[in-house]
Enzyme design. Structure first.
Site, PDB file in Angstrom:
ATOM      1  N   GLU A 271      -4.617   7.430  -3.213  1.00 24.33           N
ATOM      2  CA  GLU A 271      -5.064   6.337  -2.768  1.00 24.33           C
ATOM      3  C   GLU A 271      -5.788   5.663  -4.047  1.00 24.33           C
ATOM      4  OE1 GLU A 271      -5.226   5.225   0.506  1.00 24.33           O
ATOM      5  OE2 GLU A 271      -3.919   7.193   1.858  1.00 24.33           O
TER       6      GLU A 271
ATOM      7  N   HIS B 125       2.271   4.964  -2.878  1.00 18.86           N
ATOM      8  CA  HIS B 125       2.203   6.263  -2.272  1.00 18.86           C
ATOM      9  C   HIS B 125       3.315   7.084  -2.782  1.00 18.86           C
ATOM     10  CE1 HIS B 125      -1.830   6.915   0.032  1.00 18.86           C
ATOM     11  NE2 HIS B 125      -1.613   6.228   0.611  1.00 18.86           N
TER      12      HIS B 125
ATOM     13  N   HIS C  33       0.735  -0.977  -0.053  1.00 15.32           N
ATOM     14  CA  HIS C  33       0.203   0.208   0.202  1.00 15.32           C
ATOM     15  C   HIS C  33       0.483   1.669  -0.100  1.00 15.32           C
ATOM     16  CE1 HIS C  33      -3.824   2.455   0.800  1.00 15.32           C
ATOM     17  NE2 HIS C  33      -2.591   3.095   2.013  1.00 15.32           N
ATOM     18  N   GLU C  34       1.317   1.538   1.381  1.00 16.14           N
ATOM     19  CA  GLU C  34       2.952   2.337   1.269  1.00 16.14           C
ATOM     20  C   GLU C  34       3.311   2.869  -0.178  1.00 16.14           C
ATOM     21  OE1 GLU C  34       1.823   4.600   3.211  1.00 16.14           O
ATOM     22  OE2 GLU C  34       0.332   3.240   4.185  1.00 16.14           O
TER      23      GLU C  34
HETATM   24 ZN    ZN Z   1      -2.890   4.994   1.972  1.00 22.03          ZN
END
Ligand code: ZN
Length: 498
Positions: A294, A268, A264-265
């Site tokens: 996101e 980003h 997830h990170e």
């Molecule tokens: Zn996030």
């Protein structure tokens, strides 16, 4: 001042602002990773001072004169300069909404509230955090009132994180989701649940650190420009495409938790690393809004990371690092990683029930900002919403209202961007499938074609375009949550055979 002189002065000003922001960002990162607990006291002083300097720079009359010059020649400006002007005017309005003393007080509050939230969460005691949350809400309402008194205060909060979002749009989106997600959850609940014992094997933390390195390689994160740290709550912080940091949190008996937080990170981080370096040290650097951000992180976490192909590809490494996993098949991991079941913790929720966690926060925030509820009543309200929306009983504040860090950083209005981002991602997937054999690309372990697609259509622009422009550019058609709902239904069909 000529237009060219104004642009040169703007470059100088934004470099100074960058330097202050860089210093504050490193302090925050240090506070969350390596610094000792009590360090929040000196850090608060330094942050207060630096924020004051940043405030002075941005609101100084010489800075305002630059904007005035550019505004009076707006029709001569190129698109990027015009966008810088517009973003700065919006920001200036926000900063001038309160006097400097109050602005510094607000910055210091953020630091103290974060520390109070950590302690409250650790002790599972909402009362420790409550006075800070009350002040955060008061400040948020004050900013809303001063910056844009013509719109509802919560609309101001939503627009802050997703330019153009308001309650009307959010509610149309949420009601579209509710219509198909609620019956989908019922169908899933009636089906046989996957065995998730593989997710609970003991996976030593040292080995999980090695897994993070593998995941970062698979995602294509260059380690000379992207570092990883360990924190209570995973996050990404970014300065330029040469310095991006991600964090994770390891649980010995829940390796999927850290694995998916790294992915997830990492999503980003890929976005930040992919911004055209020409925007560095200006206000156009960095991702444009939280919704678009996101949409990258959740795309990699769920659409890529929770796919059969990705897990098949990773399986040999998982077995090598944790031989006990060899008792299970890649298919077992795929099913465990996609188990859908109403639960307590948002960051660990499955894709299907996830939007309900967001809806709880949306309803709570709306009432907080509209003044319909006082802060003392919030835990009870939280627990009631969890019962109503997810059918689960919240046992304590730690697993309830204190689970997320957002409100301690005044991130009121942030949460809907997670659900929107997830929905944008499903539509990217549909578009990518028109151009590539997506499943084959993911299964190959070389995600370069996916990075190229996102990089070309989204990442490179940084904040130089509005989120609407970026979405239209990527999708070639209006945003439609139907893609997201189709995606979720198909996924559940594959995992549960329903
Ligand atoms: Zn996030």
């Amino acid at each position: 001042m000529t237009v060219q002189e104004a642009v040169n002065k703007l470059d100088e000003l934004e470099l100074k602002e960058f330097a202050l922001g860089h210093a504050m960002g490193i302090l925050s990162y240090d506070g969350a990773t390596a610094a000792p607990k009590k360090s929040y006291i000196p850090r608060g002083k330094t942050m207060g001072y630096l924020a004051g300097e940043a405030y002075k720079l941005t609101t100084d009359k010489s800075a305002v004169a630059i904007l005035d010059t550019l505004r009076s020649h707006a029709d001569e400006l190129d698109d990027n300069t015009l966008r810088r002007l517009e973003l700065r005017e919006k920001n200036l309005k926000e900063m001038r909404a309160v006097p400097i003393e109050q602005y510094v007080e607000y910055t210091e509050l953020m630091n103290e509230a974060d520390s109070a939230w950590h302690e409250a969460k650790e002790k599972s005691d909402y009362a420790i955090f409550e006075p800070y949350l009350r002040r955060v809400i008061d400040f948020t309402k004050l900013f809303a009132e001063k910056v844009n008194p013509d719109i509802a205060p919560y609309d101001y909060c939503l627009d802050k994180y997703e330019e153009g979002l308001n309650m009307q749009k959010a509610e149309a989106f949420f009601s579209a989701l509710r219509e198909r997600i609620v019956p989908l959850i019922a169908r899933v609940g009636a089906a046989e649940a996957p065995d998730e014992s593989v997710a609970k094997v003991l996976f030593p933390i040292e080995k999980q650190r090695a897994l993070s390195d593998i995941l970062m390689d698979k995602l294509g994160l260059p380690r000379d420009r992207c570092a990883i740290g360990e924190t209570e709550h995973p996050f990404t912080t970014n300065f330029t495409p040469d310095d991006v940091r991600i964090t994770t949190h390891y649980h010995e008996k829940a390796f999927l938790s850290s694995m998916y937080s790294v992915i997830h990170e990492g999503g980003h981080a890929l976005y930040e690393l992919g911004v055209d370096p020409k925007f560095s040290f200006t206000c156009l650097s960095g991702g444009v809004t939280m919704g678009i951000h996101e949409s990258q992180s959740r795309f990699f976490e769920n659409i890529v990371g929770r796919s059969r192909g990705f897990i098949d590809n990773l399986y040999p490494d998982l077995v090598r690092l944790c031989p006990e996993i060899g008792k299970y098949s890649a298919q077992d991991i795929y099913r465990a990683a996609n188990k859908a079941q109403p639960s307590l913790i948002r960051t660990e929720a499955d894709e299907v029930t996830y939007p309900l966690h967001i809806m709880v926060r949306y309803e709570m925030e709306k009432r907080m900002i509209n003044g319909e509820v006082n802060t003392a009543e919030l835990p009870e309200m939280w627990n009631a919403y969890y019962k109503e929306y997810l059918g689960v009983t919240v046992p304590n504040d730690r697993e309830g209202i204190l689970q997320d860090s957002h409100w301690s950083g005044a991130g009121i209005g942030y949460f809907p961007s997670y659900a929107l981002g997830s929905a944008y991602g499903a539509q990217y997937l549909a578009k990518m499938r028109e151009e590539m054999d997506f499943d084959a690309v993911v299964a190959s372990g070389d995600l370069a074609p996916i990075r190229a697609w996102l990089g070309e259509k989204i990442w490179q622009y940084g904040s130089s375009k509005s989120p609407d422009w970026i979405l239209k550019n990527a999708l070639g058609e209006p945003f439609d949550p139907g893609y997201y709902l189709d995606y979720l239904e198909n996924k559940m069909k594959d995992v549960y055979g329903i």
